[in-house]
Design a protein around this motif. Structure first.
Motif, PDB file in Angstrom:
ATOM      1  N   THR A 177       0.817  -1.221   0.000  1.00 22.22           N
ATOM      2  CA  THR A 177       0.000   0.000   0.000  1.00 22.22           C
ATOM      3  C   THR A 177       0.847   1.266   0.000  1.00 22.22           C
ATOM      4  OG1 THR A 177      -0.122   0.025   2.421  1.00 22.22           O
ATOM      5  CG2 THR A 177      -1.871  -1.153   1.250  1.00 22.22           C
ATOM      6  N   MET A 178       2.157   1.147   0.184  1.00 18.67           N
ATOM      7  CA  MET A 178       3.014   2.345   0.291  1.00 18.67           C
ATOM      8  C   MET A 178       2.831   3.292  -0.882  1.00 18.67           C
ATOM      9  SD  MET A 178       6.759   1.196   1.763  1.00 18.67           S
ATOM     10  CE  MET A 178       7.179   0.342   0.265  1.00 18.67           C
ATOM     11  N   THR A 179       2.758   2.746  -2.079  1.00 18.86           N
ATOM     12  CA  THR A 179       2.752   3.604  -3.263  1.00 18.86           C
ATOM     13  C   THR A 179       1.446   4.364  -3.442  1.00 18.86           C
ATOM     14  OG1 THR A 179       2.099   1.672  -4.561  1.00 18.86           O
ATOM     15  CG2 THR A 179       4.428   2.198  -4.500  1.00 18.86           C
ATOM     16  N   TYR A 180       0.374   3.963  -2.755  1.00 16.65           N
ATOM     17  CA  TYR A 180      -0.892   4.681  -2.852  1.00 16.65           C
ATOM     18  C   TYR A 180      -1.117   5.633  -1.682  1.00 16.65           C
ATOM     19  CZ  TYR A 180      -3.200   2.514  -6.880  1.00 16.65           C
ATOM     20  OH  TYR A 180      -3.557   2.145  -8.145  1.00 16.65           O
ATOM     21  N   LEU A 181      -0.258   5.555  -0.673  1.00 11.65           N
ATOM     22  CA  LEU A 181      -0.490   6.350   0.533  1.00 11.65           C
ATOM     23  C   LEU A 181       0.580   7.409   0.767  1.00 11.65           C
ATOM     24  CD1 LEU A 181      -1.704   3.507   2.951  1.00 11.65           C
ATOM     25  CD2 LEU A 181      -3.060   5.018   1.501  1.00 11.65           C
ATOM     26  N   ASN A 182       1.322   7.757  -0.270  1.00 14.10           N
ATOM     27  CA  ASN A 182       2.374   8.767  -0.104  1.00 14.10           C
ATOM     28  C   ASN A 182       2.101  10.033  -0.916  1.00 14.10           C
ATOM     29  OD1 ASN A 182       2.955   7.962  -2.730  1.00 14.10           O
ATOM     30  ND2 ASN A 182       4.635   6.618  -2.123  1.00 14.10           N
ATOM     31  N   ASP A 183       0.868  10.193  -1.394  1.00 14.00           N
ATOM     32  CA  ASP A 183       0.544  11.350  -2.232  1.00 14.00           C
ATOM     33  C   ASP A 183       0.508  12.662  -1.453  1.00 14.00           C
ATOM     34  OD1 ASP A 183      -0.792   8.791  -3.163  1.00 14.00           O
ATOM     35  OD2 ASP A 183      -0.885   9.978  -4.987  1.00 14.00           O
ATOM     36  N   TRP A 235      11.634   7.328  -3.503  1.00 15.65           N
ATOM     37  CA  TRP A 235      12.170   8.202  -4.547  1.00 15.65           C
ATOM     38  C   TRP A 235      11.482   7.986  -5.889  1.00 15.65           C
ATOM     39  CZ3 TRP A 235      14.454  12.278  -3.054  1.00 15.65           C
ATOM     40  CH2 TRP A 235      15.230  12.280  -1.896  1.00 15.65           C
ATOM     41  N   GLN A 236      11.221   6.730  -6.231  1.00 16.29           N
ATOM     42  CA  GLN A 236      10.627   6.461  -7.538  1.00 16.29           C
ATOM     43  C   GLN A 236       9.137   6.792  -7.571  1.00 16.29           C
ATOM     44  OE1 GLN A 236       8.641   3.148  -8.069  1.00 16.29           O
ATOM     45  NE2 GLN A 236       7.871   4.252  -9.838  1.00 16.29           N
ATOM     46  N   ASP A 237       8.411   6.415  -6.516  1.00 16.52           N
ATOM     47  CA  ASP A 237       6.963   6.596  -6.536  1.00 16.52           C
ATOM     48  C   ASP A 237       6.521   7.813  -5.737  1.00 16.52           C
ATOM     49  OD1 ASP A 237       4.038   6.062  -5.932  1.00 16.52           O
ATOM     50  OD2 ASP A 237       4.502   4.359  -7.213  1.00 16.52           O
ATOM     51  N   GLY A 238       7.011   7.925  -4.488  1.00 23.26           N
ATOM     52  CA  GLY A 238       6.583   9.035  -3.637  1.00 23.26           C
ATOM     53  C   GLY A 238       6.983  10.397  -4.185  1.00 23.26           C
ATOM     54  N   ILE A 239       8.164  10.490  -4.775  1.00 24.57           N
ATOM     55  CA  ILE A 239       8.634  11.776  -5.303  1.00 24.57           C
ATOM     56  C   ILE A 239       8.458  11.848  -6.823  1.00 24.57           C
ATOM     57  CG2 ILE A 239      10.578  13.342  -5.507  1.00 24.57           C
ATOM     58  CD1 ILE A 239       9.493  13.090  -2.678  1.00 24.57           C
ATOM     59  N   ALA A 240       9.226  11.040  -7.566  1.00 24.96           N
ATOM     60  CA  ALA A 240       9.209  11.163  -9.029  1.00 24.96           C
ATOM     61  C   ALA A 240       7.822  10.896  -9.611  1.00 24.96           C
ATOM     62  CB  ALA A 240      10.234  10.209  -9.644  1.00 24.96           C
ATOM     63  N   ASN A 241       7.229   9.765  -9.281  1.00 22.43           N
ATOM     64  CA  ASN A 241       5.956   9.410  -9.909  1.00 22.43           C
ATOM     65  C   ASN A 241       4.823  10.332  -9.470  1.00 22.43           C
ATOM     66  OD1 ASN A 241       4.355   7.687 -11.613  1.00 22.43           O
ATOM     67  ND2 ASN A 241       3.447   6.863  -9.752  1.00 22.43           N
ATOM     68  N   LEU A 295      -6.986  12.087   0.505  1.00 21.03           N
ATOM     69  CA  LEU A 295      -7.144  11.664   1.896  1.00 21.03           C
ATOM     70  C   LEU A 295      -8.207  10.581   2.101  1.00 21.03           C
ATOM     71  CD1 LEU A 295      -6.904  15.158   3.638  1.00 21.03           C
ATOM     72  CD2 LEU A 295      -5.077  13.504   3.180  1.00 21.03           C
ATOM     73  N   VAL A 296      -9.122  10.427   1.139  1.00 22.53           N
ATOM     74  CA  VAL A 296     -10.190   9.440   1.299  1.00 22.53           C
ATOM     75  C   VAL A 296     -10.144   8.371   0.204  1.00 22.53           C
ATOM     76  CG1 VAL A 296     -12.688   9.076   1.418  1.00 22.53           C
ATOM     77  CG2 VAL A 296     -11.682  11.143   2.418  1.00 22.53           C
ATOM     78  N   MET A 297     -10.170   8.824  -1.040  1.00 22.15           N
ATOM     79  CA  MET A 297     -10.293   7.883  -2.143  1.00 22.15           C
ATOM     80  C   MET A 297      -9.043   7.017  -2.341  1.00 22.15           C
ATOM     81  SD  MET A 297     -13.355   8.576  -3.052  1.00 22.15           S
ATOM     82  CE  MET A 297     -13.628   7.779  -4.621  1.00 22.15           C
ATOM     83  N   MET A 298      -7.866   7.605  -2.192  1.00 26.91           N
ATOM     84  CA  MET A 298      -6.641   6.836  -2.404  1.00 26.91           C
ATOM     85  C   MET A 298      -6.457   5.715  -1.384  1.00 26.91           C
ATOM     86  SD  MET A 298      -5.105   7.535  -5.174  1.00 26.91           S
ATOM     87  CE  MET A 298      -3.376   7.131  -5.064  1.00 26.91           C
ATOM     88  N   PRO A 299      -6.716   5.943  -0.086  1.00 25.96           N
ATOM     89  CA  PRO A 299      -6.643   4.804   0.848  1.00 25.96           C
ATOM     90  C   PRO A 299      -7.631   3.685   0.492  1.00 25.96           C
ATOM     91  CG  PRO A 299      -6.542   6.858   2.063  1.00 25.96           C
ATOM     92  CD  PRO A 299      -6.856   7.219   0.636  1.00 25.96           C
TER      93      PRO A 299
END
Length: 611
Positions: free
Chosen positions: A81-87, A240-246, A279-283
């Motif tokens: 779930t990390m890649t969907y919860l770092n936006d 770095w790849q998903d939380g920042i770049a992506n 804050l709602v839809m991504m989780p």
């Protein structure tokens, strides 16, 4: 990679076929709302926040999401779930800077913003990078859907992708952004319901929550992956790849998302949209797309699935195991929905960039709008065909996740740095922007030939993994260094020319957008029957309405059908050009606006002052 095992029943396949037919027809329903390039690209800039929030989810959750994150969840557990919860990292930049600047500067695309902020050369480089990114993204999604249909039906991966691409391209070509938004609304609901339904059925098959939880390895219960190992999926690389770049790429340069934002009725609605979305839809989406992988791990432990289960096929295998006839078809339709909702967004986005940043400025200037609309439709079909050609390329990677991560880390860092510095740093020069894009891309290309260059930035990650994710940090550092050095050596534009294009000048951007002073005194919405009047230049309201809205002649207003469930589908933007007597409660509009917004004369409409 191809298999011949066919899962599901005839009922399941009829449901999937029925879904294809229904969504195809639904997309065509909204073709009547597309009369111009403004409609085709931006959906008339008419929609409400809730509709776009759902639509965004459908675009974020591509077919690769169910397959990819289920595979990651199966292999590594809850950390998938990390890649969907770092936006949240990009929220302040997005809401307080980039979105208002793009909207009020009337930039139809990121390359057009580069043209206004920098120059033609920077626009050209940005256009090349964005087109590579979006067309490549189409290819990844088509490849993923091919893998899914292969697991279900034994069909060829390539030809499955061809069918999906053509279905999406046809309804996008007909209805443009409005068809994309409305079909994605339906598809978002389907994919979220299917994700949660699958988890509930999976728990039942395993024997309840306690048995499910106890069947997971300890490391699979942790919310974050290990810092720098294993090299295929680790916390530092994902950051770095998903939380920042992506994340910066998706929300700042992905034309599909930019178009969705520009389809909203106002910047205020955009802020609502993104707060709810992030804050709602991504989780909710994170849970929906990954839980099949967690269920798969537990099912292997308790003996419901074979130990040699292929991670890329875990989603289909779990769905087939726990879903009865018909339900399996619905879940597979959700997978199809996820694919189509991402591909249709990207196809539409490619057409915007090609028409707005290639065809108009370099090939045919000042042509009639109908000509550009025709070109946009041709480009939509062409982009689908190019995406098809890329399916064999992405099939060479060891996994879908690796294909996606490697592609993002390689293509996106130059645009991330250039966009971020472009709207936050006045001193950032046109020459620096160009060399950030070109020089940064060259440095990333060199790192593919000599991966050892990435070692100092790799946080000790095992180089055997090829630095799939750490190339993003290397690229960001290289591009940032080029940007600062060239900026310090070159002369910036006069700051007066940057009004409305950088932080601290958004008020100026609003004034340019309106063509006059801003009226931000709080007022109320008003309701009245809609009428057409030839003598009205744009919109006329009664003096009582004007008082309630705290509006003045010249203010911008938004008029929509009073039925809230339409979400702004029937609406227009206008300017108060006249005031009439309180004895007449009607909202009067010019004749051309009735057709532009597909409004219905005589119905109650709601009007609000924008500024």
């Amino acid at each position: 990679m191809n298999q011949t095992t066919i899962v599901g029943t005839a009922l399941d396949y009829w449901i999937i076929i029925g879904y294809f037919v229904a969504i195809f027809g639904f997309g065509f329903m909204f073709a009547k709302f597309t009369r111009s390039t403004k409609d085709f690209f931006f959906g008339g800039q008419r929609f409400a926040w809730w509709l776009i929030a759902f639509s965004y989810i459908a675009s974020v959750v591509g077919s690769y999401s169910f397959i990819k994150y289920s595979a990651v969840g199966f292999t590594y557990g809850m950390s998938s779930t990390m890649t969907y919860l770092n936006d949240w990292i990009i929220m302040s930049f997005l809401l307080l800077g980039w979105l208002p600047i793009v909207y009020f500067s009337k930039s139809a695309s990121a390359p057009e913003y580069f043209y206004k902020r920098f120059d033609d050369k920077s626009r050209a480089m940005a256009t090349i990078i964005i087109l590579i990114y979006m067309v490549g993204y189409i290819g990844i999604n088509l490849y993923t859907m091919g893998v899914a249909l292969n697991a279900m039906l034994g069909t060829d991966v390539f030809w499955s992708g061809v069918v999906i691409a053509l279905v999406c391209a046809v309804y996008v070509t007909a209805g443009g952004q409005t068809s994309v938004i409305m079909t994605d609304l339906v598809q978002a609901i389907i994919l979220l319901v299917a994700g949660f339904l699958l988890f509930g059925l999976g728990l039942g098959a395993i024997g309840g929550w306690d048995r499910f939880w106890n069947a997971l390895p300890v490391l699979h219960k942790l919310p974050f992956a290990q810092f720098n190992e294993p090299h295929k999926f680790h916390f530092s690389g994902i950051f770095w790849q998903d939380g920042i770049a992506n994340n910066f790429v998706v929300f700042f340069m992905n034309q599909g998302f930019l178009l969705r934002f520009l389809a909203l009725k106002s910047v205020k609605e955009a802020k609502k949209t993104f707060l709810v979305f992030l804050l709602v839809m991504m989780p909710l989406a994170a849970f929906a797309v990954a839980n099949a992988g967690w269920l798969g791990t537990a099912m292997v432990t308790v003996g419901l699935l074979p130990e040699d289960l292929n991670a890329n096929q875990v989603f289909v295998s779990v769905a087939e195991k726990v879903c009865g006839p018909g339900v399996f078809g619905f879940v597979m339709a959700a997978l199809t929905a996820a694919l189509m909702s991402t591909v249709d967004t990207l196809i539409n986005a490619v057409s915007v960039v090609v028409v707005n940043d290639v065809y108009k400025p370099y090939i045919k200037k000042n042509a009639p709008d109908k000509h550009y609309l025709k070109v946009a439709r041709i480009v939509s079909l062409s982009s689908a065909i190019i995406g098809i050609a890329l399916i064999p390329v992405f099939a060479q990677f060891s996994s879908i996740y690796a294909a996606h991560g490697s592609f993002i880390a390689t293509v996106t860092p130059p645009m991330v740095v250039a966009v971020l510095l472009g709207f936050t740093w006045k001193r950032y020069t046109s020459a620096a922007a160009f060399w950030t894009l070109l020089g940064g891309s060259i440095m990333i290309g060199i790192s593919i030939i000599w991966p050892v260059l990435i070692t100092p930035f790799a946080h000790g990650v095992d180089p055997a993994g090829g630095f799939k994710y750490m190339r993003a940090l290397y690229g960001l550092v290289c591009c940032g260094t080029i940007a600062v050095i060239v900026t310090m050596m070159t002369k910036p534009k006069p700051f007066a020319q940057l009004d409305g294009l950088v932080l601290g000048t958004i008020r100026k951007a609003q004034e340019k957008f309106k063509g006059g002073k801003i009226n931000d005194e709080p007022g109320r919405k008003v309701v009245g029957p809609l009428a057409v009047k030839d003598s009205v230049e744009s919109v006329s309201a009664s003096s009582k309405m004007m008082e309630e809205m705290k509006a003045h002649v010249g203010d911008l207003v938004y008029v929509e059908d009073a039925r809230k469930w339409l979400g702004g589908l029937r609406s227009i933007h206008g300017k108060i050009t006249a005031v009439h007597s309180d004895s007449d409660p009607s909202i009067y509009i010019a004749p051309y606006l009735i057709n532009e917004g597909e409004l219905i004369e005589g119905r109650k409409h709601r009007m609000e002052k924008l500024f």
